[in-house]
Design an enzyme around this catalytic site. Structure first.
Site, mmCIF file in Angstrom:
data_model
loop_
_atom_site.group_PDB
_atom_site.id
_atom_site.type_symbol
_atom_site.label_atom_id
_atom_site.label_comp_id
_atom_site.label_asym_id
_atom_site.label_seq_id
_atom_site.Cartn_x
_atom_site.Cartn_y
_atom_site.Cartn_z
ATOM 1 N N LYS A 44 -50.904 -55.930 -47.635
ATOM 2 C CA LYS A 44 -50.177 -55.107 -48.610
ATOM 3 C C LYS A 44 -49.047 -55.906 -49.250
ATOM 4 C CE LYS A 44 -51.516 -50.877 -46.244
ATOM 5 N NZ LYS A 44 -51.214 -49.808 -45.291
ATOM 6 N N GLN A 97 -46.705 -47.437 -41.560
ATOM 7 C CA GLN A 97 -48.040 -47.870 -41.124
ATOM 8 C C GLN A 97 -48.467 -47.087 -39.878
ATOM 9 O OE1 GLN A 97 -49.978 -50.205 -42.811
ATOM 10 N NE2 GLN A 97 -51.590 -49.595 -41.400
ATOM 11 N N ASP A 127 -48.474 -42.852 -49.816
ATOM 12 C CA ASP A 127 -49.702 -42.694 -49.029
ATOM 13 C C ASP A 127 -50.311 -41.298 -49.223
ATOM 14 O OD1 ASP A 127 -50.733 -44.864 -47.717
ATOM 15 O OD2 ASP A 127 -49.505 -44.629 -45.901
#
Ligand code: NDP
Length: 284
Positions: free
Chosen positions: A50, A94, A117
């Site tokens: 990322k 994460q 997200d």
């Protein structure tokens, strides 16, 4: 006839080029904060991917790395500070988290306008009701692949194998929002092949290496392989048996080089959207 391969890798390169151009036109440099807890090698590798992708398109990324022992309240306080920091546009924690940290508490802490997200319950609810929302990156990437391949879900039978919050449910919802007739399958589904064989669009997202064979696929179907399974050899493989299904399907995504690169591209896309700050300025 063999299936046309939808290359997420090539599509991503094109879309990332377009994003880099868009970013140059923005008045602010988009910025993404990533919080990584613990030492899971896969999570570290995803986060490095990322960071690299952000840098390549001109997104500023900040990675906050913490030991697995980080207390939940410290994590929540860090998210709070990032929520209030106007130089940070997107926040991503994460997953998975260590057992002592509540995933719900963490995801609900992120302000919805920075929830790149798309896991905050408000974004999930907005997606469910067909409103503008930050949409989870893997499902969004799948929809982009269909769109660019000229596959219109309207009126088609779509079957989603998998019902997770991360992939299965939201992709089914997005297909429904595009007027597909959607069926979900899961581990309790009986006679899976009889259901999947009905699919014009088949999404395989169970995380079971090679579980979808030619006998599960209708002639000329669009088959999207979301599964990422690591074999003993270290090789990555999908949920779909690539070669036999390729002989039967009309369209097929490979693993690796399919949905995976699109997922990261959609994270970049969502971060740019967050930097624009226009996601929630209209009640649409
Ligand atoms: P989960 O383990 O959370 O969910 C798997 C789903 O598949 C569950 O709903 C489960 O059913 C269902 N399932 C499991 N076994 C079967 C079976 N034999 N028949 C039918 N359904 C079954 O996984 P995720 O949704 O998080 O991920 C799915 C796959 O996608 C994984 O391989 C993951 O690595 C990959 N992935 C890839 C990404 C990418 O960018 N390419 C991003 C995210 C995930 P039940 O609900 O009944 O347990």
């Amino acid at each position: 006839m063999t299936a046309t391969i939808i290359s997420g890798k090539e599509l991503s390169e094109r879309l990332r080029g377009e994003l880099a151009d868009d970013i140059k036109e923005l008045s602010v440099q988009p910025s993404l904060a990533v919080i990584l807890i613990g030492d899971d090698p896969a999570s570290h590798s995803y986060v490095r991917g990322k960071e690299k992708a952000c840098a390549a398109v001109g997104i500023h990324s900040i990675v906050k790395r913490h030991p697995a022992s980080l207390p939940e309240e410290e994590l929540l306080a860090e998210i709070e500070a990032l929520n209030e920091d106007s130089s940070v546009h997107g926040i991503l924690v994460q997953l998975p988290l260590p057992d002592h940290i509540s995933e719900n508490a963490v995801l609900e802490k992120i302000v919805i306008g920075k929830d790149v997200d798309g896991f905050h319950p408000v974004n999930v609810g907005r997606l469910l009701t067909g409103k503008k929302a930050f949409t989870p990156c893997t499902p969004l990437g799948i929809m982009k692949m269909l769109e660019i391949s000229g596959v219109d879900p309207k009126g088609k039978r779509a079957v989603v194998v998998g019902r997770s919050q991360l992939v299965g449910r939201p992709v089914g919802q997005l297909l429904l929002n595009k007027d597909a007739t959607v069926t979900y399958c899961h581990s309790k589904t009986e006679d899976l092949a009889s259901v999947t064989r009905e699919a014009d669009i088949l999404i395989a997202a169970a995380g079971r290496a090679g579980m979808i064979g030619a006998e599960h696929v209708k002639d000329d179907a669009v088959v999207i392989d979301v599964g990422v399974n690591r074999m003993e050899t270290g090789k990555l493989t999908g949920d779909v048996q690539f070669e036999p299904v390729r002989e039967k399907a009309g369209w097929l995504t490979p693993v690796p080089g399919g949905v995976g690169p699109m997922t990261i591209t959609m994270l970049l896309h969502n971060t740019v959207e967050a930097a624009r700050g226009t996601m929630f300025d209209v009640q649409s």
